[in-house]
Design a protein around this motif. Structure first.
Motif, PDB file in Angstrom:
ATOM      1  N   GLU A 183     143.370   8.977  18.759  1.00  0.00           N
ATOM      2  CA  GLU A 183     142.710   9.385  19.992  1.00  0.00           C
ATOM      3  C   GLU A 183     142.020   8.184  20.657  1.00  0.00           C
ATOM      4  OE1 GLU A 183     141.120  11.248  23.246  1.00  0.00           O
ATOM      5  OE2 GLU A 183     142.770  11.833  21.929  1.00  0.00           O
ATOM      6  N   ALA A 184     141.405   7.340  19.851  1.00  0.00           N
ATOM      7  CA  ALA A 184     140.758   6.145  20.397  1.00  0.00           C
ATOM      8  C   ALA A 184     141.789   5.217  21.028  1.00  0.00           C
ATOM      9  CB  ALA A 184     139.984   5.415  19.293  1.00  0.00           C
ATOM     10  N   THR A 196     136.418   7.222  29.740  1.00  0.00           N
ATOM     11  CA  THR A 196     137.249   6.351  28.917  1.00  0.00           C
ATOM     12  C   THR A 196     136.458   5.129  28.500  1.00  0.00           C
ATOM     13  OG1 THR A 196     139.221   7.066  30.089  1.00  0.00           O
ATOM     14  CG2 THR A 196     139.382   5.013  28.845  1.00  0.00           C
ATOM     15  N   VAL A 202     139.729  -0.460  19.312  1.00  0.00           N
ATOM     16  CA  VAL A 202     140.062   0.860  18.762  1.00  0.00           C
ATOM     17  C   VAL A 202     139.168   1.171  17.574  1.00  0.00           C
ATOM     18  CG1 VAL A 202     141.872   2.249  17.680  1.00  0.00           C
ATOM     19  CG2 VAL A 202     142.455   0.696  19.569  1.00  0.00           C
ATOM     20  N   VAL A 238     135.614   2.142  18.792  1.00  0.00           N
ATOM     21  CA  VAL A 238     135.520   3.488  19.374  1.00  0.00           C
ATOM     22  C   VAL A 238     135.694   4.565  18.311  1.00  0.00           C
ATOM     23  CG1 VAL A 238     136.638   5.081  20.979  1.00  0.00           C
ATOM     24  CG2 VAL A 238     136.276   2.699  21.653  1.00  0.00           C
ATOM     25  N   ALA A 239     136.578   4.334  17.348  1.00  0.00           N
ATOM     26  CA  ALA A 239     136.828   5.345  16.310  1.00  0.00           C
ATOM     27  C   ALA A 239     135.795   5.281  15.194  1.00  0.00           C
ATOM     28  CB  ALA A 239     138.225   5.155  15.732  1.00  0.00           C
ATOM     29  N   SER A 295     142.954   6.810  24.354  1.00  0.00           N
ATOM     30  CA  SER A 295     141.961   6.750  25.425  1.00  0.00           C
ATOM     31  C   SER A 295     141.787   5.335  25.973  1.00  0.00           C
ATOM     32  CB  SER A 295     140.618   7.285  24.916  1.00  0.00           C
ATOM     33  OG  SER A 295     140.099   6.457  23.887  1.00  0.00           O
TER      34      SER A 295
END
Length: 339
Positions: free
Chosen positions: A50-51, A3, A17, A20-21, A54
Motif C-alpha cells: 500500500e505504501a 499521498t 516506502v 511510510v510503512a 500510494s
C-alpha cells in the motif's frame, strides 16, 4: 487520505516506502521481491504494498538485474545499419525479446569483417548474450573471451564458438536462381560477386558454380554499392568474346548497379541481358524493370535467433534451423536472346 511525499521531493525510493510503512528497507525488498512469506506477516506485506502504491514507487529493475548478474539485454551485432535486411532482422529479434521482458541493443561492425569492438566497458556486466548476423568469425574476437552465449545468424555452422546457429538456405536460393535462368535458355553467365569476405557469399559462389558446371561462368567482384556494381558490370562486358546473357548478382544492390550500367551501355534488361538479385529488398521493386530475386525471411531469422538465445540462457538445447528462401521472378529476367 493525502499521498505521502517522498524524501527530497524526487522519485520515490525503497527508503521512502520503508518510512511510510514503518518497516526496514530489507522488509520492503522482501515484500516487493515476493520473498516475504514465512519471514514477515501478511499484514506487514499489505502495508508495504500500500505504501509503494500510494507513493507511485517502482523498483529500479536495471540496478536489481545488475546485482543479480542479469540485465535481460541482448546485443545484436550486424555489418551495417544502412541495409534494410538487418533492420528487419532487428525487428524480428526485438519482437520476440519484448515478449520475454528482454531488450535488444543494435550494434554495427563495419562490413561484418571487423574486428568488432566491445561497445561496453564490460560486455559481461552489461549483457546476457549476443546475436551476430552475417558476420565473419574473426570479427567477433572481442566477445570470444567472455562466457556470454553467442548465437550466429547466416554464418558458418562449422564455427564451434557459437552456442547456436540459425541459417538461411542460401545455397538453395542460388540453385533456384540458376534453375530459373537455365530454363529460360541462358548458357553464358557473369557472377557479379560481393567483394566482402563472408560465409554467406562464399556459399552463393559455391552453389552457383555447382549448378552451372559445364556452362560458361565468369566471376567479377564488386563492393556492395551501386557505383561499384556499375564499374564491375562494365568491366565484365568489356571482355572480348560473346556477350553474357545473364548477370547473377549476390544481392539486390549489386543488381541495381548492373541494370544501370547495362542501360548506359545501350543494352536492354531483360531482352539483351537478364539480371537477378538476392535478398528482395524494397529496392527490388523500386527499379524498372523490377528485379527477379530471392526473398529472405529476415524478420523470421531475427525471431529464431532471439528464441535460440533465450533457449541457451534457460539451459535448453536450441533447435537447429535452416530457414527456406523463395525465388521471386519479376521483369528483369527473360528468355536468352537468340544467337
Amino acid at each position: 487520505m493525502q499521498t505521502p511525499e517522498p524524501l527530497g521531493g524526487t522519485r520515490p525510493t525503497s527508503r521512502d516506502v520503508a518510512r511510510v510503512a514503518g518497516v526496514s528497507q530489507a522488509t520492503v525488498s522482501l515484500v516487493l521481491g515476493d520473498k516475504w512469506r514465512g519471514r514477515v506477516s501478511e499484514r506487514t506485506a499489505d502495508a508495504v504494498r500500500e505504501a509503494a502504491r500510494s507513493l507511485g514507487y517502482r523498483p529500479n529493475l536495471a540496478a536489481r538485474n545488475l546485482r543479480l548478474g542479469h540485465t535481460r539485454t541482448a546485443l545484436l551485432v550486424v555489418p551495417a545499419l544502412t541495409n534494410e535486411f538487418f533492420a528487419r532482422v532487428y525487428t524480428g529479434a526485438a519482437t520476440v525479446a519484448a515478449r520475454h521482458g528482454f531488450g535488444v541493443v543494435l550494434y554495427p561492425s563495419p562490413d561484418g569483417v571487423g574486428p568488432a569492438k566491445d561497445p561496453f566497458a564490460s560486455a559481461r556486466a552489461a549483457l546476457d548474450g549476443i546475436i551476430a548476423s552475417s558476420m565473419a568469425s574473426d570479427a567477433l574476437k572481442a566477445f570470444r573471451g567472455t562466457d556470454l552465449p553467442l548465437v550466429m545468424l547466416d554464418s558458418d555452422p562449422a564455427d564451434t564458438g557459437a552456442a547456436a546457429h540459425v541459417n538461411l538456405d542460401i545455397a538453395d536460393g542460388m540453385r533456384q536462381v540458376t534453375g530459373h535462368l537455365l530454363a529460360l535458355g541462358h548458357r553464358r553467365f557473369v557472377h557479379l560477386a560481393s567483394a566482402v569476405p563472408s560465409w554467406t557469399f562464399d556459399v552463393r559462389a559455391t552453389a552457383l558454380g555447382e549448378a552451372l558446371a559445364g556452362v560458361s561462368v565468369r566471376t567479377v567482384r564488386a563492393p556492395l554499392d551501386v557505383h561499384g556494381a556499375m564499374a564491375a558490370t562494365e568491366r565484365a562486358l568489356a571482355v572480348p568474346g560473346p556477350r553474357p546473357t545473364a548477370l547473377v548478382c549476390d544481392d539486390d544492390i549489386l543488381a541495381a548497379g548492373a541494370c544501370k550500367a547495362l542501360r548506359r551501355l545501350g543494352l536492354r534488361v531483360p531482352e539483351d541481358v537478364s539480371v537477378t538479385g538476392f535478398d528482395d529488398l524494397a529496392l527490388a521493386t523500386a527499379v524498372e524493370p523490377e528485379l527477379t530475386t530471392v526473398a529472405l525471411p529476415a524478420e523470421r531469422i531475427g525471431e529464431r535467433g532471439m528464441a535460440a538465445l533465450l533457449a541457451v540462457l534457460a539451459g535448453e538445447p536450441p533447435r537447429p534451423d535452416d530457414l527456406p528462401v523463395t525465388l521471386v521472378p519479376r521483369g528483369s529476367s527473360g528468355p536468352a536472346p537468340a544467337v
